[in-house]
Design an enzyme around this catalytic site. Structure first.
Site, PDB file in Angstrom:
ATOM      1  N   CYS B 111       0.829  -1.195   0.000  1.00  0.00           N
ATOM      2  CA  CYS B 111       0.000   0.000   0.000  1.00  0.00           C
ATOM      3  C   CYS B 111       0.867   1.250   0.000  1.00  0.00           C
ATOM      4  O   CYS B 111       1.552   1.531  -0.977  1.00  0.00           O
ATOM      5  CB  CYS B 111      -0.971  -0.030   1.173  1.00  0.00           C
ATOM      6  SG  CYS B 111      -2.266   1.209   1.056  1.00  0.00           S
ATOM      7  N   HIS B 242      -3.525  -5.425   1.188  1.00  0.00           N
ATOM      8  CA  HIS B 242      -2.836  -5.625   2.474  1.00  0.00           C
ATOM      9  C   HIS B 242      -2.782  -7.089   2.900  1.00  0.00           C
ATOM     10  O   HIS B 242      -3.644  -7.530   3.672  1.00  0.00           O
ATOM     11  CB  HIS B 242      -3.587  -4.864   3.563  1.00  0.00           C
ATOM     12  CG  HIS B 242      -3.401  -3.392   3.522  1.00  0.00           C
ATOM     13  ND1 HIS B 242      -2.370  -2.747   4.163  1.00  0.00           N
ATOM     14  CD2 HIS B 242      -4.116  -2.414   2.920  1.00  0.00           C
ATOM     15  CE1 HIS B 242      -2.455  -1.436   3.969  1.00  0.00           C
ATOM     16  NE2 HIS B 242      -3.514  -1.209   3.203  1.00  0.00           N
ATOM     17  N   GLU B 244      -0.946  -8.381   5.123  1.00  0.00           N
ATOM     18  CA  GLU B 244      -0.711  -8.494   6.574  1.00  0.00           C
ATOM     19  C   GLU B 244      -2.006  -8.396   7.369  1.00  0.00           C
ATOM     20  O   GLU B 244      -2.022  -8.672   8.560  1.00  0.00           O
ATOM     21  CB  GLU B 244       0.309  -7.427   7.013  1.00  0.00           C
ATOM     22  CG  GLU B 244      -0.225  -6.022   7.234  1.00  0.00           C
ATOM     23  CD  GLU B 244      -0.508  -5.238   5.955  1.00  0.00           C
ATOM     24  OE1 GLU B 244      -0.418  -5.837   4.850  1.00  0.00           O
ATOM     25  OE2 GLU B 244      -0.844  -4.047   6.047  1.00  0.00           O
TER      26      GLU B 244
END
Ligand SMILES: Nc1ncnc2c1ncn2[C@@H]1O[C@H](COP(=O)(O)OP(=O)(O)O)[C@@H](O)[C@H]1O
EC number: 6.3.5.3
Lengths: 621, 278, 79, 79
Positions: B111, B242, B244
């Site tokens: 990002c 994302h 994560e």
């Protein structure tokens, strides 16, 4: 302040005036309050006059301004405190860990969770983007003050109708414009701070046209052993001012919040409106949590309404000590501020902490690492007074009890007229299709996805149940969101809002109950058990008996149902004087934000239908 | 961030530097993701790499095996997303970074981290390790606003990218997006072709059934639906979504609708790189 | 047809985080002598009307949408 | 001392969502004859140096930070 009859400039090389109240009559006192924008009534001015008569001198402008802040509705809850005490403060349970700037409840063996909601109504009506953004900033600080890491935000909002261009009174902005600005402000500030906005609501009605409501809530997680206090540990400590510089922004914000909005507010309330700076905020959060986690500080509090004037006094008084302040140490944005302006400025992104002298250096080092300004500005003393110095001159000395105590009122109220079954008329409905389409296109029913998806609701990677649920990209609104506050644990915190202003207008007592009931049902609907509430009481002018009656009854309803359920309300906020020009009051709006616990978030359920052929049950009656 | 069982990989201590400056966020979950696959992740402030801190706090990029630039925002994304972070990195530790990349060590940007990599010139990096000025841009979403929504990615890399080395080509992953500036652009008409030729395309946005995405499945209007790319050597990857945030299934937006695996779809990306380094 | 520039400035005393963050970065990049940086928003609007009228129209746009008088001031110039 | 305006325009061919959203809103408010709206970013920078030098300095700022050459062009004018 310009030279006025009652203000005598002191012979010092800076702006300081002695205010002649001792020889002023009622009319004079009234004029002083008005000219200095103190927002104090004649009776309050007389109390102050009596105090200074005993002190044997006239007050300085710094002292008068400080009193104006400390005795505002916003700071001392003078109209509502009695009511709150009577109905909601008393609900206690052994898992309430703190009732500080935010409430803190037991989360698990090692942790507590923090919750608080606050209003930012008046600033948002004037400057929606900055008003909403600073609202988020303030509520984040309230949670950080408890030593808690913020983990989620809530944003229940009320506006005038947005489905048509409407006639607005002069000085009032179109609801559409306000809503757009508020959503952008919440988005930019929340997203930039990296805290997910996971629950909230939007409610539309003409009666919010002149005075929109922007309530913002925040949740946090704290290890029990790191739970911070919001006051000094005792005398001989150092007070360190943290974060942004102090400027003219936000001067008289609390007085402004405690007045009706008038048509000219937009032009002349600039000083009361501020823009947030999320990029200062984020390191401030990190650094404050670090000094607290290392147990280097004894107390921490945010600078909100009233600025330094409120925070220093409250931290000292609650810590059982006095304070000596070196006002000229306060870092400034611009030169030429008078001492009183510095003392009451509400510049954003500031916090205060107290510590033992031996820890000052270590603390300053940590703030330096984060490039956050931190400046020791005061010491706590063993007196019960607060004193301010400027270039060696004493410019302020007052008894703390008198300063922060503030008046308390038992204002007259009228019991609201309650709607009965007889008053209700069930409308004749046109055909079902039409009704359905009309309902679905009503802004109160229509999807809020356009706003919800502008808020990052997953940042921190701990959102287990999202605000929108269902098949990907075909989602509908969920009932409550579930966060996983502790890394490595599946224990969840469910959060939801509840409020029905239409009910509340018909029957404030039951309307107050209905808000709690709705929040509970939302929480139960995802499989969690309601655990605590925080409330934001948005009402009209308390000096009007019928408005105060609404407040009182709604709070009684909230208290009765919460006590019945044995669920505490460890924090909250009161926002009065929500009236547009011409005295058009808002709907009485007791906004409830609820928190629930779920031991294993893997057992959570969502509202979306999972497959064809499932059975649907209606529960309750 | 939840604990994730089932990690058997215990590779040699892989040291990950999760870099931050003021106003970055998402660094905690990024570090958590690397820890979940057995790496040792440290949050490092840019100041610690530039020597602007007391001795014991100083770090050297050389000490780390992986550099990760977290998502979220940096410096408020004023000026342009990622621009301030990139300019500060380049001027302070530009040569260290070039050396790190030429050494073949993995660099991940998610990002905002992707935006930083593009602004730095580490992506697409057609001609040199780090171009002098940016040669691509991540520009404002077509919708003109921030979009937080689930997105579906297809691994289109033919094998060069180290971050997808253990993910089958064509595999579909559900990895959420949350950004306002994710539209990958270049004025070079052959941009996409060049990326394809070099095997630099890593992820494309697709629909659930793997077919071509359109809004909202492609949340930003990126040409050819590109969601993530790597450098020609395959050790620098940037992606808008994302990974994560989906280390376990329980943070996927639709897990209550019977997702099959206990792992989240983001996990294999982190596992890929750590397995390579073992 | 006329092209106008609508310039929206922050009023004095209103904090400008974008300006101050940009200033800080420029300094850290080694730029010297930077006294102040202000972030200004400009809309370049092409209007199907004569210049005079376009200017008036631009001002009305500011009052109705583009500027908030509480924190911003505006000026319209014909290009 | 010199005050410069650094103007960052989008290059031709780069879509401008902010501009077109603003255009749409203006039209929905009843403004007629709006042909095009472009969102432009301006930094007003005060520099402690003579005008000539300030202009050069501003250009260098664009190259190093303020503009991305792929999508943006810049121009610097002394106020
Ligand atoms: N309606 C309410 N219900 C419960 N607690 C409340 C309510 N209103 C205020 N409080 C509590 O009273 C205390 C003082 O509130 P306030 O002065 O607004 O806080 P601050 O010092 O953060 O500005 C806080 O602990 C707040 O949570």
């Amino acid at each position: 302040m310009s030279e006025k009859g009652f203000a005598v400039k002191r012979k010092v090389p800076f702006e300081l005036h002695d205010i002649d109240i001792l020889s002023s009559n009622d009319r004079g006192l009234k004029k002083i309050s008005e000219d200095m924008s103190l927002g104090l009534s004649v009776d309050e001015m007389k109390t102050i006059k009596d105090y200074f008569k005993k002190e044997g001198r006239n007050p300085t402008d710094v002292e008068m301004q400080a009193l104006g802040q400390a005795w505002s509705e916003h700071c001392c809850y003078k109209s509502s405190k009695k009511i709150l005490k009577q109905f909601v403060f008393g609900i206690d349970r052994e898992d309430v860990l703190s009732r500080g700037d935010a409430g803190v409840m037991v989360f698990d063996d090692e942790h507590g969770y923090a919750l608080r909601v606050e209003s930012h109504n008046h600033p948002s009506a004037i400057e929606p983007y900055g008003g909403a953004a600073t609202g988020i900033g303030g509520i984040l600080r309230d949670v950080v003050c408890m030593g808690a890491q913020p983990i989620g935000l809530a944003d229940p909002l009320c506006f005038g109708p947005i489905d048509k261009e409407i006639d607005v009174p002069p000085g009032v902005k179109q609801p559409r414009y306000l809503l757009g600005g508020v959503v952008s402000g919440i988005r930019d500030y929340g997203n930039r701070c990296g805290i997910p906005t996971v629950t909230g609501g939007m409610f539309f009605d003409e009666r919010y046209t002149g005075n929109c409501l922007v309530n913002v809530g925040c949740f946090g997680i704290v290890r029990k052993k790191d739970l911070a206090r919001n006051y000094a540990g005792g005398r001989g400590e150092v007070m360190i001012l943290i974060g942004g510089r102090t400027g003219r922004d936000g001067i008289h914000g609390v007085n402004f919040a405690s007045q009706d909005l008038t048509t000219t507010s937009g032009e002349d309330s600039r000083g009361a409106v501020q823009l947030g700076d999320p990029i200062t905020k984020e390191p401030v959060i990190h650094a404050c949590l670090e000094v607290n986690g290392k147990h280097l500080i004894t107390g921490m509090k945010d600078l909100g309404g009233g600025g330094l004037s409120c925070v220093v006094g409250e931290m000292a008084l609650a810590g059982g000590c006095g304070a000596d302040v070196d006002l000229e140490k306060v870092p400034l944005k611009e030169t030429g501020l008078a001492p009183w302006e510095i003392w009451v400025s509400e510049s954003q992104e500031r916090m205060m902490c107290t510590c033992k002298p031996e820890n000052v250096e270590k603390i300053l080092e940590i703030f330096d690492m984060w490039d956050v300004l931190a400046t020791p500005i005061a010491k706590t003393t063993d007196s019960s007074r607060m004193r301010l110095f400027w270039k060696g001159e004493k410019i302020f000395e007052m008894d703390l009890e008198f300063l922060t105590g503030g008046p308390q009122y038992d204002r007259p109220f009228i019991m609201p007229k309650v709607s009965t079954k007889k008053d209700e008329v069930f409308p004749k409905l046109p055909n079902g299709n039409e009704v359905l389409l009309a309902l679905l296109s009503d802004p109160n029913v229509a999807s809020k996805e356009w706003a919800i998806r502008q808020y990052d609701h997953e940042v921190r990677g701990a959102t287990a149940v999202h605000p929108m649920v269902g098949k990907l990209n075909m989602t509908g609104p969920g009932d409550a969101a579930i966060l996983l506050p502790v890394s490595g644990s599946m224990k969840g915190l469910a959060v939801a809002t509840g409020c029905n202003p239409w009910f509340t207008a018909q029957d404030p007592y039951r309307g107050g109950m209905a808000g709690i009931d709705e929040a509970c049902r939302n929480i139960v609907a995802v499989g969690a058990k309601p655990n605590a509430f925080t409330d934001c009481l948005n009402f009209g002018n308390p000096e009007r008996p019928e408005r105060l009656g609404e407040l009182r009854e709604a709070v009684r309803g909230i208290g009765d149902i919460a006590r019945g359920l044995n669920i505490p309300i460890p924090s909250g906020n009161v926002s009065l004087y929500n009236e547009g020009s011409g005295g058009i009051g808002i709907l009485p709006t007791p906004m409830i934000v609820g928190c629930g616990l779920i031991d294993d978030a893997r057992k959570a359920v969502t509202a979306d239908l999972k497959k064809n052929g499932s059975k649907i049950f209606l529960i309750g009656k | 961030m939840v604990d994730h069982g089932g990690v058997q990989v215990r590779p040699k201590e892989v040291k990950v530097c999760v870099l931050r400056i003021e106003g970055t966020n998402c660094e905690d979950e990024m570090a958590y993701a690397f820890r979940a696959v057995g790496a040792q992740a440290e949050l490092v402030h840019l100041k610690q790499l530039t020597g602007a801190v007391p001795g014991e706090k100083r770090r050297n990029l050389e000490e780390y095996d992986v550099l990760a630039l977290p998502g979220g925002f940096s410096a408020g994304d004023y000026v342009r997303a990622g621009a301030i972070f990139a300019a500060r990195m380049k001027s302070a530790i530009g040569t260290d970074i070039t050396r790190f990349v030429e050494d073949g060590r993995p660099v991940l940007g998610v990002c905002n981290g992707f935006q930083v990599l593009v602004e730095l010139g580490l992506l697409p990096a057609f001609d040199e390790t780090m171009s002098k000025t940016a040669t691509a841009a991540l520009y404002t979403n077509n919708s003109g606003r921030f979009e937080c929504r689930p997105t579906i990615l297809r691994n289109d890399n033919r094998g060069k990218c180290i971050f997808t080395s253990s993910i089958a080509k064509g595999k579909i992953l559900m990895i959420p997006s949350a950004h306002a500036e994710g539209n990958l652009m270049s004025l070079d008409p052959d941009f996409i072709q060049k990326l394809e030729d070099n095997d630099q395309v890593v992820f494309r946005y697709v629909k659930e059934d793997g077919s071509k995405a359109e809004y909202p499945w492609n949340p930003n209007g990126s040409r050819s639906d590109i969601a993530g790319i790597c450098n020609p050597a395959g050790n620098v990857m940037g992606m808008m979504p994302h990974p994560e945030r989906v280390i376990t299934r329980y943070t996927h937006a639709d897990w209550t609708r019977n997702r099959p695996s206990a792992d989240g779809d983001g996990l294999p990306i982190f596992r890929s790189v750590i397995e390579k380094l073992k | 047809m006329a092209v106008i520039d609508i310039r929206i400035d922050l009023k004095k005393g209103v904090a400008d985080p974008e300006g101050s963050n940009t200033k800080k970065t420029l300094e850290s990049l080694g730029f010297k002598g930077v006294i102040d940086v202000k972030a200004v928003k400009v809309f370049e609007v092409t209007l199907d009307m004569p210049a005079e009228e376009a200017k008036k129209c631009g001002e009305e746009m500011c009052r109705r949408l583009l500027a908030n008088p509480v924190i911003q001031s505006f000026s319209v110039t014909v290009r």
